[in-house]
Structures are given as structure tokens and as C-alpha cells.
Design an enzyme around this catalytic site. Sequence first.
Site, PDB file in Angstrom:
ATOM      1  N   GLU A   1       3.105   5.102   2.494  1.00  0.00           N
ATOM      2  CA  GLU A   1       1.710   5.462   2.226  1.00  0.00           C
ATOM      3  C   GLU A   1       0.949   4.178   1.912  1.00  0.00           C
ATOM      4  OE1 GLU A   1       1.339   8.109  -1.062  1.00  0.00           O
ATOM      5  OE2 GLU A   1       2.924   9.449  -0.385  1.00  0.00           O
TER       6      GLU A   1
ATOM      7  N   ARG B   1      -3.046   5.058 -16.366  1.00  0.00           N
ATOM      8  CA  ARG B   1      -1.620   4.717 -16.323  1.00  0.00           C
ATOM      9  C   ARG B   1      -1.061   4.429 -17.706  1.00  0.00           C
ATOM     10  NH1 ARG B   1       1.109  -0.112 -12.656  1.00  0.00           N
ATOM     11  NH2 ARG B   1       2.718  -0.634 -14.151  1.00  0.00           N
TER      12      ARG B   1
ATOM     13  N   LYS C   1      -1.225   1.772  -0.372  1.00  0.00           N
ATOM     14  CA  LYS C   1      -1.400   1.529  -1.807  1.00  0.00           C
ATOM     15  C   LYS C   1      -2.886   1.259  -2.032  1.00  0.00           C
ATOM     16  CE  LYS C   1       0.552  -1.118  -5.646  1.00  0.00           C
ATOM     17  NZ  LYS C   1      -0.687  -1.157  -6.427  1.00  0.00           N
TER      18      LYS C   1
END
Length: 529
Positions: free
Chosen positions: A222, A244, A224
Site C-alpha cells: 500500500e 499515534r 505510505k
Amino acid sequence: MHAFAALLDSLVYTRSRNAKLKLIGDYLVATPDPDRGWAMAALTGDLDLKAVKPALIRGLIEDRVDPILFRMSRDYVGDTAETVALLWPGAIEGDGEELRLSTVIDRLSALSRSDAPAAMAGLLDRLDAEERFALLKLATGGLRIGVSARLAKTALAQAFALDVDAVEEIWHGIDPPYARLFDWAEGRGDRPTAADVPVFRPFMLAHPLGGARIDLTDYAAEWKWDGIRVQLVHVAGETRLYSRAGDDITASFPEVAADFRLPGALDGELLVKGTTQGGGLGEGAGAASFNALQQRLGRKQVSAKTLAAFPAFVRLYDVLFDGGEDLRGLPWAERRRRLDAIVAQLDAGRFDISPVIEAADVAALEALREGARDAAIEGIMLKRRDSPYVAGRRTGLWYKWKRDPLVADCVLMYAQRGSGRRSSFYSDYTFGCWSDDGTLLPVGKAYSGITDDEIKFLDRFVRTHTVNRFGPVREVEKTLVLEVAFDSVHASSRHKSGVAMRFPRISRIRTDKPAAEADRLATLVAMTT
């Protein structure tokens, strides 16, 4: 207060991770409630004492010592709290009773802005230098002692034989000073549950690809994306967005929270829509650069104008919970199938899914990675198709394959002393490129990427080639070239040069190159995305 001050002092001078874990663990075991809970809140960044600001501290110390002495000392030490703790006049004899950490927190939490100066001065008068340092770090919210939130939670888990991921999972459902957590840790209570609270779960992270060998039959690829990783959680009618680091950023992106109403927890990348909405790779699949996203970050209140100018959306990667069903133990391929079904139920203008990249082999994938110079793309993610969703980095499961950095040769223009162990060195550098009329214009600042020996070399250069001083900043002769690596460059109205670098770092010192041969500003402008 003395025990907490001693802990901070020890952590400042301890580099070993294992030694830090033991220091924190020993403190938590030996310290009673609620002091240890407030200490954990401070170590993990969950303590917010709004009434005390750095300007207040500077005002207090300049009332008691010569302001020039303070500023010169601060410039040399590199840390305001340490400077004030050492310069503050000797402690005044108190009532003989040691101040507890919880007492200090209670007092600071109840302060108004007008009461804060007198209260802080009174506390500083009662403490010794080590305790003053701890108080100032607490009050201003910037410990900077080399302890991350994750390390502090790991220390707690190890000290009480708990699973750190279990601690992380319930952390945001419990308020400081975490009485329920310590009751569970010491066997006085059941494990707290997150069933009715939209709590944060630790993200699954990736290792750099490095020399790892992968086969695309085992790994899915995928893009980033260059935004910020977020977790969307909806439980019991409430939605929260977490970064995060586990910070609640819901207030900064209220429109995203308002449009996510499916019970569960999703993992994705928060982005701002680009001006072109086409969906092709060359258009960043509708995403603007990180520079646009920065206009939204950190805002507690978002105006209608900002919402309209920088509309946010989430590009989804994974699903942790579908309703009350925990999917983290399923293989990636099965979670991806479930995510496809979930995305179909969401507002397409607010949520989409990160597409899987089709490539015949790794060589073809590498060609795609090198061609991905779009502003919204950092590189490629490689995810093992049978990988569960596990907290942290696990070797062999997910890899990140970032595109190679861009580089430019820039001329050193200004320098400033660093902080902490770099406070004695000029280690923060501003550099520039040549405009068409021969003017050197700043294009970025950096303090990373170089070795200690290179810092010493640059420090000597700054001290022996200074041509002007502006407070703590030194202007130097424009003769030294630095090769600067960066991820991308964006147009910026806030900079005189008109451009801003993304993640600049110094890759080498070009003593072999004359300053006149450094890059032109037009070279950077041509790289803008």
C-alpha cells in the site's frame, strides 16, 4: 516531593533503557497513592497545569536575580528549569513537613492565573535545588528527561508483572492518578474494562525494510501516506480520534468525529483534501501535502473558515474492532475484507480506503516507489497477508519502504545553542540557497543527521566565523556548505524564500564545495509539490 525529584534527577543522568525501567519501577513500588499516579501522569504527558507558563517563571527569577545573569546562564545551561532551580535564592525554613507530590499537584491545579506567581514563588522558597527542578518541570509540562510515555508504561507493567499492551489499552479510560489501575496492579481490584469507553489501543507499527527480502505473494503493498496516523473509535454513542501517541485530537477535527458513527475502531491516515479531486497517483489520490494538514493540527477550536479551507478526511488502513468484535487476531487479508465492507457504509467524502498497489514483482514495485514524488506520499507499506494486528513493531510482519530523500547543497547562515546535552554547542543550524539576484535566503533549519564529532566541528566554525549576534543566535560568514536531505518541499507564504522543507536533516558537511556553488532557490522551487 523529594522522592520524585530524586527520580527525575536519576533519569536525567541515565542512558540505559533497562536502568530507566528499573528506576521508574522501583519508584512506583515504593511510593504510595496518589503520588505515584501523579508521577505517572507527569512521565506520560497526561498532566496539564494551565496556570503556570514559562513567561511566569522567567518573570519570577528576574525579580530575584540580575536579569542579564539569568539570560546568560540560561543560554549556557540550555534549560530554563535547571537554570532557575540553581539560581533561585536558598530555601526558606518551612514548617518542617515535607511537601508531597500530590499536595503540590493539588495546589497547582487549583491556581488561577492571577494567583500563580505568588503560589509558585512560595513553593520554590520551600524546596531545595533538586526539588525546584522537579517542580518547574511539572508546572510547565516539559520533562524532557529521555522517557517516553511507552517506556513509563512498560516500567509500570514490569514492576507489577502486567502485560504492557493491556496497560496501554485501558490507559485512556482511566483518569490520573490512576487509582483503579494500581488497585488492579496490586491485586485489590479487577482489571478495568474499556467496554463502554472509546479508549485508545496501541497501533501496529512497521520496521524499515532495510535488507529484508520479501515476496509479493506473501506481502501486500500500500502507499505510505504523508498525514498523521489516527485511530477512530466509536463506543456507546461517543466518537474519539487518537493520534499515534494516544493523544485525543477529536476537538481539532470535529467534522471527522461527527461523520463516524459506526461502533468499532479503525486505523487510518488523517489527511487534508487537495484542490484536485481525481484519485490518481499523480494527484495524491485527492490528498494535499502535510503542509496543508499543519494548518489544522493543535487547534482546540476550529473556525468555519478553517474547516472550509482545509477539509479533513481519513484514508483507512485497517480495522481493530467491528462493533464489539475484536478483529485484531485475524489475518490482514480477512481484516481487509471486513474493512472494505465497513468503508462502503461510511460517507465517501470523509472516508476512503488506501488501495493495494498492483505490481508484478519487487522490481516493478521499486520503480513505482521511486516515481512517487507526490506531496502526499512518503513511500510504500508492505504488510504480510497473514499478519494479525499486534501492538508495536514485530519483525517480519509489516515493513515501511520510504522513498529516498531529496538533497540540496545549502549555505550555513545562523546557529544557536541546543538544549540538554547539546546546550554547550552551537548545534541548531539555519541554512539558505541563492536567489536569482545573488541574495542568500533561508530555506530551513535542522539539528539532526550529524555525528558528535561533526557537531564539534560546526561549533568551532560558528565560534570562529561569527559576524553578528542576535540574542542567542549567531550569524556566521556565508562560506560553509551543508548537504541537506529532506522528504519534500512545499510553497510557504510564511518564509521569505517562499518554500519550506519537510523533515530537513544534515547529511554531510561539504568542505570541498565553495559556497558560490551551492544550490539556487529555483532548484527547490522546482521540487515543490
